[in-house]
Design a protein around this motif. Structure first.
Motif, PDB file in Angstrom:
ATOM      1  N   ALA A   1     -19.847 -69.080   2.813  1.00  0.00           N
ATOM      2  CA  ALA A   1     -19.911 -69.095   4.268  1.00  0.00           C
ATOM      3  C   ALA A   1     -19.708 -67.686   4.822  1.00  0.00           C
ATOM      4  N   LEU A   2     -20.539 -67.319   5.806  1.00  0.00           N
ATOM      5  CA  LEU A   2     -20.437 -66.008   6.431  1.00  0.00           C
ATOM      6  C   LEU A   2     -19.958 -66.073   7.874  1.00  0.00           C
ATOM      7  N   ARG A   3     -20.279 -67.185   8.555  1.00  0.00           N
ATOM      8  CA  ARG A   3     -19.915 -67.269   9.977  1.00  0.00           C
ATOM      9  C   ARG A   3     -19.709 -68.715  10.377  1.00  0.00           C
ATOM     10  N   TYR A   4     -18.634 -68.949  11.119  1.00  0.00           N
ATOM     11  CA  TYR A   4     -18.376 -70.261  11.707  1.00  0.00           C
ATOM     12  C   TYR A   4     -19.079 -70.282  13.067  1.00  0.00           C
ATOM     13  N   VAL A   5     -20.010 -71.218  13.248  1.00  0.00           N
ATOM     14  CA  VAL A   5     -20.826 -71.240  14.465  1.00  0.00           C
ATOM     15  C   VAL A   5     -20.185 -72.090  15.546  1.00  0.00           C
ATOM     16  N   THR A   6     -19.959 -73.365  15.238  1.00  0.00           N
ATOM     17  CA  THR A   6     -19.405 -74.255  16.264  1.00  0.00           C
ATOM     18  C   THR A   6     -18.873 -75.528  15.610  1.00  0.00           C
ATOM     19  N   PRO A   7     -17.844 -76.126  16.181  1.00  0.00           N
ATOM     20  CA  PRO A   7     -17.383 -77.426  15.659  1.00  0.00           C
ATOM     21  C   PRO A   7     -18.322 -78.537  16.095  1.00  0.00           C
ATOM     22  N   LEU A   8     -18.407 -79.575  15.277  1.00  0.00           N
ATOM     23  CA  LEU A   8     -19.185 -80.771  15.602  1.00  0.00           C
ATOM     24  C   LEU A   8     -18.182 -81.908  15.764  1.00  0.00           C
TER      25      LEU A   8
ATOM     26  N   SER B   1     -13.601 -86.108  11.164  1.00  0.00           N
ATOM     27  CA  SER B   1     -13.079 -85.058  10.286  1.00  0.00           C
ATOM     28  C   SER B   1     -13.326 -83.653  10.818  1.00  0.00           C
ATOM     29  N   LEU B   2     -13.916 -83.511  11.995  1.00  0.00           N
ATOM     30  CA  LEU B   2     -14.201 -82.228  12.632  1.00  0.00           C
ATOM     31  C   LEU B   2     -14.993 -81.285  11.718  1.00  0.00           C
ATOM     32  N   PRO B   3     -16.189 -81.696  11.286  1.00  0.00           N
ATOM     33  CA  PRO B   3     -17.034 -80.764  10.529  1.00  0.00           C
ATOM     34  C   PRO B   3     -17.459 -79.607  11.413  1.00  0.00           C
ATOM     35  N   GLY B   4     -17.913 -78.542  10.780  1.00  0.00           N
ATOM     36  CA  GLY B   4     -18.340 -77.368  11.529  1.00  0.00           C
ATOM     37  C   GLY B   4     -19.705 -76.887  11.073  1.00  0.00           C
ATOM     38  N   LEU B   5     -20.439 -76.311  11.990  1.00  0.00           N
ATOM     39  CA  LEU B   5     -21.731 -75.709  11.666  1.00  0.00           C
ATOM     40  C   LEU B   5     -21.476 -74.273  11.240  1.00  0.00           C
TER      41      LEU B   5
ATOM     42  N   LYS C   1     -18.092 -79.968   5.779  1.00  0.00           N
ATOM     43  CA  LYS C   1     -16.909 -80.821   5.827  1.00  0.00           C
ATOM     44  C   LYS C   1     -15.852 -80.189   4.933  1.00  0.00           C
ATOM     45  N   PHE C   2     -14.598 -80.215   5.393  1.00  0.00           N
ATOM     46  CA  PHE C   2     -13.543 -79.405   4.798  1.00  0.00           C
ATOM     47  C   PHE C   2     -12.558 -80.256   4.002  1.00  0.00           C
ATOM     48  N   HIS C   3     -12.157 -79.737   2.849  1.00  0.00           N
ATOM     49  CA  HIS C   3     -11.231 -80.493   2.007  1.00  0.00           C
ATOM     50  C   HIS C   3      -9.845 -80.585   2.621  1.00  0.00           C
ATOM     51  N   GLY C   4      -9.552 -79.700   3.597  1.00  0.00           N
ATOM     52  CA  GLY C   4      -8.255 -79.736   4.243  1.00  0.00           C
ATOM     53  C   GLY C   4      -8.182 -80.648   5.448  1.00  0.00           C
ATOM     54  N   ALA C   5      -9.250 -81.362   5.745  1.00  0.00           N
ATOM     55  CA  ALA C   5      -9.238 -82.308   6.868  1.00  0.00           C
ATOM     56  C   ALA C   5      -8.296 -83.470   6.561  1.00  0.00           C
ATOM     57  N   GLY C   6      -7.921 -84.196   7.590  1.00  0.00           N
ATOM     58  CA  GLY C   6      -6.931 -85.251   7.440  1.00  0.00           C
ATOM     59  C   GLY C   6      -7.311 -86.313   6.434  1.00  0.00           C
TER      60      GLY C   6
ATOM     61  N   GLY D   1     -11.476 -71.901  -0.294  1.00  0.00           N
ATOM     62  CA  GLY D   1     -12.205 -72.260  -1.513  1.00  0.00           C
ATOM     63  C   GLY D   1     -13.367 -73.187  -1.240  1.00  0.00           C
ATOM     64  N   LEU D   2     -13.538 -74.178  -2.127  1.00  0.00           N
ATOM     65  CA  LEU D   2     -14.725 -75.025  -2.097  1.00  0.00           C
ATOM     66  C   LEU D   2     -14.653 -76.113  -1.028  1.00  0.00           C
ATOM     67  N   ASN D   3     -15.717 -76.197  -0.240  1.00  0.00           N
ATOM     68  CA  ASN D   3     -15.914 -77.257   0.730  1.00  0.00           C
ATOM     69  C   ASN D   3     -17.340 -77.779   0.563  1.00  0.00           C
ATOM     70  N   LEU D   4     -17.710 -78.765   1.334  1.00  0.00           N
ATOM     71  CA  LEU D   4     -19.014 -79.404   1.160  1.00  0.00           C
ATOM     72  C   LEU D   4     -19.919 -79.132   2.347  1.00  0.00           C
ATOM     73  N   GLY D   5     -21.127 -78.676   2.059  1.00  0.00           N
ATOM     74  CA  GLY D   5     -22.108 -78.431   3.108  1.00  0.00           C
ATOM     75  C   GLY D   5     -23.310 -79.356   2.982  1.00  0.00           C
ATOM     76  N   THR D   6     -23.788 -79.818   4.119  1.00  0.00           N
ATOM     77  CA  THR D   6     -25.026 -80.591   4.206  1.00  0.00           C
ATOM     78  C   THR D   6     -26.038 -79.755   4.957  1.00  0.00           C
TER      79      THR D   6
END
Length: 271
Positions: A6-13, A18-22, A34-39, A92-97
């Protein structure tokens, strides 16, 4: 799965819990992360990978999944404190769609879906126990002329309670609210086509795509293979209920709306 940074956090969705981010990544791609640290924890990411890669292996349309390396420092300039805390909790590792620009929420009343496709999706959702493809929240997108299935984190619920996982194998699937019932899904054709494709090799590929660190504290990929193999073999326990839900529907499309579709309201005895 491919790996990107990841290079830049654009915006939350904020549509999901789980508050994924673009985010933009070093391959010039844009991803819904989607982040492994989410609730909900990493188990949701495990379900996304196993279900998503299984769907891909069965020929169902799903966006590409990637692992995303995250430096929490990317959130330092984010004004939302909740987002900052989430990124700090997810190094570290998170999941991107893969982000599908211009995609529309797929409303079956607006986009015609044939019974064969509807049957395959309904059968697949029953197999993985996906409770999150209802008329309230279809979790399907229409993009480049066709449907795409997204958000499978609410499936494979057995892995939240491994001691009771065996009971999940024969658990009936609650299909009455499924968004594709109005498309007259051909479940028997889907069963004949898809069940033979759910081989140990396919299941091993899907489960093997999960990063090992997301499985810490629980069984490994082979446990997911065994569970899903047993689920396929136990179709006599859950497939009849799916057939009954299809037979009980009124032959009309289901639309995404604030209120239940008329066929569902009537069957429940509502106004």
């Amino acid at each position: 799965m491919r790996h990107v940074t990841a290079l830049r956090y654009v915006t939350p969705l904020r549509e999901g819990g789980s508050l994924p981010g673009l985010m933009e990544a070093d391959d010039l791609g844009t991803y819904v992360v989607k982040f492994h640290g989410a609730g909900q924890g990493p188990r949701v990411l495990v379900a996304e990978v196993v279900a998503g890669e299984l769907a891909r292996g069965l020929g169902l349309p799903v966006p590409e999944l990637v692992t995303v390396e995250l430096d929490p420092a990317l959130g330092a300039s984010e004004p939302d404190q909740e987002v900052q805390e989430l990124l700090r909790a997810s190094p570290g590792l998170n999941l991107g769609t893969d982000f599908l620009p211009g995609a529309l929420d797929l409303d079956p009343a607006a986009f015609a879906l044939d019974p064969a496709f509807a049957g395959r999706v309904l059968w697949f959702d029953a197999l993985i126990g996906n409770v999150d493809r209802s008329w309230r929240n279809p979790n399907m997108l229409f993009w480049h002329g066709g449907p795409h299935l997204i958000d499978h984190g609410a499936s494979l619920t057995f892995h939240h309670n491994w001691p009771g996982a065996q009971a999940w194998v024969r658990r009936p699937y609650a299909a009455a609210d499924h968004v594709l019932l109005g498309a007259a899904p051909d479940v028997d054709a889907a069963d004949a086509e898809l069940a033979p494709l759910v081989t140990d090799a396919l299941l091993a590929r899907a489960a093997g795509a999960v990063p090992s660190r997301w499985l810490e504290g629980g069984p490994g990929p082979e446990a997911y293979v065994a569970q899903l193999r047993s689920r396929v073999e136990a179709r006599d326990a859950w497939l009849p209920g799916v057939r009954e839900a299809v037979a009980a529907r009124v032959d009309r499309p289901v639309t995404r709306a604030a209120n239940p579709p008329a066929w569902l309201t009537r069957r429940r005895g509502g106004a």
